[in-house]
Design a protein around this motif. Structure first.
Motif, PDB file in Angstrom:
ATOM      1  N   ILE A   1     -31.269   2.382 -50.757  1.00 37.10           N
ATOM      2  CA  ILE A   1     -30.825   1.008 -50.548  1.00 37.10           C
ATOM      3  C   ILE A   1     -29.351   1.043 -50.180  1.00 37.10           C
ATOM      4  O   ILE A   1     -28.488   1.384 -50.998  1.00 37.10           O
ATOM      5  N   ILE A   2     -29.049   0.712 -48.922  1.00 35.90           N
ATOM      6  CA  ILE A   2     -27.676   0.700 -48.417  1.00 35.90           C
ATOM      7  C   ILE A   2     -27.288  -0.755 -48.162  1.00 35.90           C
ATOM      8  O   ILE A   2     -27.815  -1.376 -47.238  1.00 35.90           O
ATOM      9  N   PRO A   3     -26.400  -1.325 -48.971  1.00 33.05           N
ATOM     10  CA  PRO A   3     -26.051  -2.747 -48.795  1.00 33.05           C
ATOM     11  C   PRO A   3     -25.257  -2.989 -47.512  1.00 33.05           C
ATOM     12  O   PRO A   3     -24.859  -2.062 -46.804  1.00 33.05           O
ATOM     13  N   GLY A   4     -24.998  -4.275 -47.252  1.00 28.23           N
ATOM     14  CA  GLY A   4     -24.121  -4.679 -46.171  1.00 28.23           C
ATOM     15  C   GLY A   4     -24.831  -4.994 -44.873  1.00 28.23           C
ATOM     16  O   GLY A   4     -25.903  -4.434 -44.577  1.00 28.23           O
ATOM     17  N   TRP A   5     -24.210  -5.906 -44.101  1.00 29.77           N
ATOM     18  CA  TRP A   5     -24.765  -6.318 -42.805  1.00 29.77           C
ATOM     19  C   TRP A   5     -23.737  -6.356 -41.681  1.00 29.77           C
ATOM     20  O   TRP A   5     -24.100  -6.329 -40.520  1.00 29.77           O
ATOM     21  N   ASP A   6     -22.458  -6.419 -42.015  1.00 30.67           N
ATOM     22  CA  ASP A   6     -21.417  -6.598 -41.001  1.00 30.67           C
ATOM     23  C   ASP A   6     -20.826  -5.261 -40.574  1.00 30.67           C
ATOM     24  O   ASP A   6     -20.277  -4.524 -41.405  1.00 30.67           O
ATOM     25  N   ILE A   7     -20.913  -4.961 -39.297  1.00 23.38           N
ATOM     26  CA  ILE A   7     -20.409  -3.681 -38.796  1.00 23.38           C
ATOM     27  C   ILE A   7     -19.496  -3.890 -37.591  1.00 23.38           C
ATOM     28  O   ILE A   7     -19.557  -4.914 -36.898  1.00 23.38           O
ATOM     29  N   ALA A   8     -18.653  -2.890 -37.348  1.00 20.65           N
ATOM     30  CA  ALA A   8     -17.854  -2.828 -36.120  1.00 20.65           C
ATOM     31  C   ALA A   8     -17.595  -1.359 -35.842  1.00 20.65           C
ATOM     32  O   ALA A   8     -17.085  -0.634 -36.700  1.00 20.65           O
ATOM     33  N   GLY A   9     -17.993  -0.908 -34.659  1.00 16.18           N
ATOM     34  CA  GLY A   9     -17.831   0.508 -34.362  1.00 16.18           C
ATOM     35  C   GLY A   9     -18.138   0.816 -32.913  1.00 16.18           C
ATOM     36  O   GLY A   9     -18.143  -0.071 -32.056  1.00 16.18           O
ATOM     37  N   GLU A  10     -18.417   2.085 -32.650  1.00 23.54           N
ATOM     38  CA  GLU A  10     -18.610   2.571 -31.289  1.00 23.54           C
ATOM     39  C   GLU A  10     -20.039   3.071 -31.092  1.00 23.54           C
ATOM     40  O   GLU A  10     -20.570   3.813 -31.922  1.00 23.54           O
ATOM     41  N   VAL A  11     -20.650   2.656 -30.006  1.00 22.53           N
ATOM     42  CA  VAL A  11     -22.001   3.103 -29.676  1.00 22.53           C
ATOM     43  C   VAL A  11     -21.963   4.586 -29.303  1.00 22.53           C
ATOM     44  O   VAL A  11     -21.183   5.001 -28.436  1.00 22.53           O
ATOM     45  N   THR A  12     -22.809   5.372 -29.968  1.00 20.96           N
ATOM     46  CA  THR A  12     -22.878   6.808 -29.653  1.00 20.96           C
ATOM     47  C   THR A  12     -24.188   7.201 -28.979  1.00 20.96           C
ATOM     48  O   THR A  12     -24.264   8.264 -28.357  1.00 20.96           O
ATOM     49  N   ALA A  13     -25.213   6.368 -29.108  1.00 21.61           N
ATOM     50  CA  ALA A  13     -26.500   6.638 -28.466  1.00 21.61           C
ATOM     51  C   ALA A  13     -27.251   5.323 -28.308  1.00 21.61           C
ATOM     52  O   ALA A  13     -27.025   4.378 -29.072  1.00 21.61           O
ATOM     53  N   VAL A  14     -28.137   5.270 -27.318  1.00 19.96           N
ATOM     54  CA  VAL A  14     -28.898   4.041 -27.080  1.00 19.96           C
ATOM     55  C   VAL A  14     -30.381   4.372 -26.970  1.00 19.96           C
ATOM     56  O   VAL A  14     -30.766   5.447 -26.497  1.00 19.96           O
ATOM     57  N   GLY A  15     -31.223   3.417 -27.413  1.00 15.05           N
ATOM     58  CA  GLY A  15     -32.663   3.570 -27.284  1.00 15.05           C
ATOM     59  C   GLY A  15     -33.103   3.472 -25.826  1.00 15.05           C
ATOM     60  O   GLY A  15     -32.370   2.979 -24.961  1.00 15.05           O
ATOM     61  N   GLN A  16     -34.327   3.903 -25.549  1.00 11.03           N
ATOM     62  CA  GLN A  16     -34.813   3.998 -24.172  1.00 11.03           C
ATOM     63  C   GLN A  16     -34.888   2.656 -23.449  1.00 11.03           C
ATOM     64  O   GLN A  16     -34.802   2.611 -22.221  1.00 11.03           O
TER      65      GLN A  16
ATOM     66  N   ALA B   1     -12.106 -24.356 -47.448  1.00 10.31           N
ATOM     67  CA  ALA B   1     -11.651 -24.128 -46.075  1.00 10.31           C
ATOM     68  C   ALA B   1     -10.749 -22.916 -45.917  1.00 10.31           C
ATOM     69  O   ALA B   1     -10.436 -22.527 -44.784  1.00 10.31           O
ATOM     70  N   ALA B   2     -10.324 -22.297 -47.011  1.00  6.28           N
ATOM     71  CA  ALA B   2      -9.535 -21.065 -46.918  1.00  6.28           C
ATOM     72  C   ALA B   2     -10.389 -19.827 -47.130  1.00  6.28           C
ATOM     73  O   ALA B   2      -9.905 -18.706 -47.016  1.00  6.28           O
ATOM     74  N   GLY B   3     -11.666 -20.020 -47.442  1.00  2.89           N
ATOM     75  CA  GLY B   3     -12.558 -18.902 -47.752  1.00  2.89           C
ATOM     76  C   GLY B   3     -13.108 -18.225 -46.515  1.00  2.89           C
ATOM     77  O   GLY B   3     -12.730 -18.542 -45.378  1.00  2.89           O
ATOM     78  N   GLY B   4     -14.035 -17.289 -46.734  1.00  4.25           N
ATOM     79  CA  GLY B   4     -14.583 -16.508 -45.637  1.00  4.25           C
ATOM     80  C   GLY B   4     -15.222 -17.358 -44.560  1.00  4.25           C
ATOM     81  O   GLY B   4     -14.822 -17.323 -43.396  1.00  4.25           O
ATOM     82  N   VAL B   5     -16.223 -18.158 -44.923  1.00  3.81           N
ATOM     83  CA  VAL B   5     -16.872 -19.049 -43.953  1.00  3.81           C
ATOM     84  C   VAL B   5     -15.931 -20.168 -43.554  1.00  3.81           C
ATOM     85  O   VAL B   5     -15.806 -20.517 -42.376  1.00  3.81           O
ATOM     86  N   GLY B   6     -15.236 -20.732 -44.540  1.00  5.42           N
ATOM     87  CA  GLY B   6     -14.418 -21.916 -44.311  1.00  5.42           C
ATOM     88  C   GLY B   6     -13.339 -21.723 -43.267  1.00  5.42           C
ATOM     89  O   GLY B   6     -13.137 -22.595 -42.401  1.00  5.42           O
ATOM     90  N   HIS B   7     -12.627 -20.595 -43.311  1.00  2.00           N
ATOM     91  CA  HIS B   7     -11.503 -20.447 -42.373  1.00  2.00           C
ATOM     92  C   HIS B   7     -11.988 -20.261 -40.943  1.00  2.00           C
ATOM     93  O   HIS B   7     -11.307 -20.666 -40.000  1.00  2.00           O
ATOM     94  N   TYR B   8     -13.182 -19.688 -40.764  1.00  2.58           N
ATOM     95  CA  TYR B   8     -13.769 -19.648 -39.422  1.00  2.58           C
ATOM     96  C   TYR B   8     -14.257 -21.030 -39.001  1.00  2.58           C
ATOM     97  O   TYR B   8     -14.108 -21.427 -37.840  1.00  2.58           O
TER      98      TYR B   8
ATOM     99  N   LEU C   1     -20.935 -11.997 -40.333  1.00  2.00           N
ATOM    100  CA  LEU C   1     -21.761 -12.906 -41.138  1.00  2.00           C
ATOM    101  C   LEU C   1     -21.058 -14.239 -41.407  1.00  2.00           C
ATOM    102  O   LEU C   1     -21.656 -15.308 -41.234  1.00  2.00           O
ATOM    103  N   ALA C   2     -19.802 -14.188 -41.818  1.00  3.95           N
ATOM    104  CA  ALA C   2     -19.095 -15.424 -42.161  1.00  3.95           C
ATOM    105  C   ALA C   2     -18.875 -16.304 -40.932  1.00  3.95           C
ATOM    106  O   ALA C   2     -19.073 -17.521 -40.974  1.00  3.95           O
ATOM    107  N   ALA C   3     -18.453 -15.681 -39.826  1.00  3.42           N
ATOM    108  CA  ALA C   3     -18.234 -16.454 -38.599  1.00  3.42           C
ATOM    109  C   ALA C   3     -19.547 -16.986 -38.037  1.00  3.42           C
ATOM    110  O   ALA C   3     -19.621 -18.115 -37.532  1.00  3.42           O
ATOM    111  N   LEU C   4     -20.615 -16.163 -38.116  1.00  4.63           N
ATOM    112  CA  LEU C   4     -21.934 -16.618 -37.677  1.00  4.63           C
ATOM    113  C   LEU C   4     -22.413 -17.804 -38.510  1.00  4.63           C
ATOM    114  O   LEU C   4     -23.007 -18.752 -37.985  1.00  4.63           O
ATOM    115  N   THR C   5     -22.163 -17.743 -39.816  1.00  2.08           N
ATOM    116  CA  THR C   5     -22.558 -18.843 -40.691  1.00  2.08           C
ATOM    117  C   THR C   5     -21.844 -20.122 -40.288  1.00  2.08           C
ATOM    118  O   THR C   5     -22.454 -21.196 -40.202  1.00  2.08           O
ATOM    119  N   ALA C   6     -20.545 -20.011 -40.028  1.00  2.00           N
ATOM    120  CA  ALA C   6     -19.781 -21.184 -39.599  1.00  2.00           C
ATOM    121  C   ALA C   6     -20.287 -21.705 -38.256  1.00  2.00           C
ATOM    122  O   ALA C   6     -20.465 -22.916 -38.070  1.00  2.00           O
TER     123      ALA C   6
END
Length: 316
Positions: free
Chosen positions: A63-78, A156-163, A130-135
Motif C-alpha cells: 500500500i503506497i499512499p498519495g496521488w499528487d506527482i510531478a516528475g519526468e516521463v522515462t517510458a511510455v506505453g504502446q 481560504a488560506a488552506g490547500g484547496v482554499g488558496h487555489y 489534488l487541491a487545485a483540481l478540487t477547487a
C-alpha cells in the motif's frame, strides 16, 4: 526503487525497496521528483474504511499512499499519444484508487496528467494537483462560475482554499474568504476582495447573497450556515459533509443547487490548471517542503488542519 508503504492503518509508514512499476499501454512511467501531501492521505492512512473505499488496495500488494506527482516521463506505453520520454508532467493519479505517489517511479494513466510549465518547480506543480483540481471542479465543473459572481470561500488560506480564491478571481468573481485573523493577509494576498475572521464574525450575517459558497469544513452546523449565506438560485458545494434530506429541502425552497464534491482525476482539468500556472494567474502557496524520509512529519503537519497552503515532499 524506494517507496513509502503503509504497514498498517494507524499511519505506520516505512521506506521500502520494491520493484519499479510496469506500465500498461495507456500509461507513462514517471520518475517522480515531488509528491504533495493532502489531508486525505493522512485520513486513509489512519482509517480502514477510508483506505478500502478511497485507495482501494488489492489483496497482498504494497500500500503506497498519495496521488499528487510531478516528475519526468522515462517510458511510455504502446498506445500513449500525448507524452514522450523527457517530458515534465504533473497531476493527480488514479483518484479514487491506488495512486502510489509516494515512490521514485509512478505508473500514471496519460489522461490524468498535464505538461508541467517550464517556470513552475516540481514542488509547486505537485502541490497544484489534488487541491487545485478540487477547487477547479468545485467552482467550474459544478459551480458554473462566471464573471461578476460573488463567491464565498471557506478556509481560504488552506490547500484547496488558496487555489479556489485564485481560480475565482481568474473568472472575474468577487471573492470573500474566511480564515482566522492570523491568515487575513495571506487570504488577501491570494487575491480575495474581502476577508471574514470566522472567530469574530458570523459569516452568514455578513454574506447573505453569495452566488457560490465553497464549504470545505466538517464542522457540525457549518453547512446550514453556508446555506444561509447563499442567495436564491445560488450554489453550495460541500467537500466533506453530505447534504441531509432536510438541508436539500431547505436548498430547494431557495432554488439552490447543492453538490457534495468527490474530486476525480482528469487530465483536461489538469491542462486548464497548467495553463493558469503558465500564465502566472495561479501559484502554489507551498508552506513547507519535507525530505522523503520525513514523510511521517509531513503527515502530522497536514493532519493538524492548520496548514497554510500546501505541504510537499521532495523525492530524491
Amino acid at each position: 526503487m524506494k517507496a513509502i508503504v503503509l504497514k498498517q492503518t494507524g499511519g505506520d509508514l516505512e521506506m521500502k525497496n520494491i520493484p519499479d512499476p510496469v506500465i500498461s499501454d495507456h500509461e507513462v512511467l514517471v520518475r517522480n521528483h515531488a509528491a504533495a501531501i493532502n489531508p486525505v492521505d493522512a485520513f486513509v492512512s489512519h482509517n480502514e474504511g477510508a483506505l478500502k473505499g478511497i485507495l482501494q488496495p488489492k489483496d497482498g500488494e504494497d500500500i503506497i499512499p498519495g496521488w499528487d506527482i510531478a516528475g519526468e516521463v522515462t517510458a511510455v506505453g504502446q498506445k500513449v499519444t500525448q507524452f514522450k520520454p523527457g517530458d515534465a508532467v504533473f497531476g493527480m493519479v488514479n483518484f479514487p484508487g491506488h495512486g502510489k505517489a509516494y515512490a521514485q517511479y509512478v505508473a500514471a494513466p496519460e489522461n490524468h496528467l498535464a505538461l508541467k510549465p517550464a517556470g513552475t518547480s516540481y514542488e509547486a506543480a505537485a502541490a497544484a494537483s489534488l487541491a487545485a483540481l478540487t477547487a477547479w471542479q468545485s467552482l467550474v465543473t459544478y459551480g458554473n462560475i462566471k464573471k461578476g459572481d460573488k463567491v464565498l470561500i471557506h478556509a481560504a488560506a488552506g490547500g484547496v482554499g488558496h487555489y479556489a480564491v485564485q481560480i475565482a478571481k481568474h473568472f472575474g468573481a468577487y471573492v470573500i474568504g474566511t480564515s482566522s485573523a492570523a491568515k487575513r493577509e495571506a487570504v488577501l494576498g491570494f487575491g480575495a476582495d474581502e476577508h471574514i475572521d470566522y472567530n469574530s464574525q458570523a459569516f452568514e450575517q455578513v454574506v447573505t447573497d453569495a452566488d457560490i459558497v465553497l464549504d470545505s469544513l466538517g464542522i457540525p452546523g457549518h453547512l446550514d450556515r453556508s446555506l444561509a449565506a447563499v442567495k436564491n438560485g445560488g450554489r453550495v458545494i460541500s467537500l466533506l459533509i453530505f447534504f441531509s434530506d432536510e438541508q436539500k429541502q431547505q436548498a430547494a425552497a431557495k432554488n439552490v443547487y447543492t453538490h457534495r464534491l468527490s474530486v476525480v482525476s482528469n487530465g483536461d482539468d489538469m491542462k486548464s490548471i497548467a495553463a493558469l500556472l503558465e500564465q502566472g494567474q495561479l501559484h502554489s502557496g507551498v508552506s513547507q517542503v519535507y525530505a522523503f524520509e520525513e514523510i511521517a512529519k509531513a503527515h502530522q503537519q497536514v493532519a493538524s488542519g492548520k496548514t497554510q497552503g500546501k505541504v510537499v515532499v521532495k523525492i530524491p
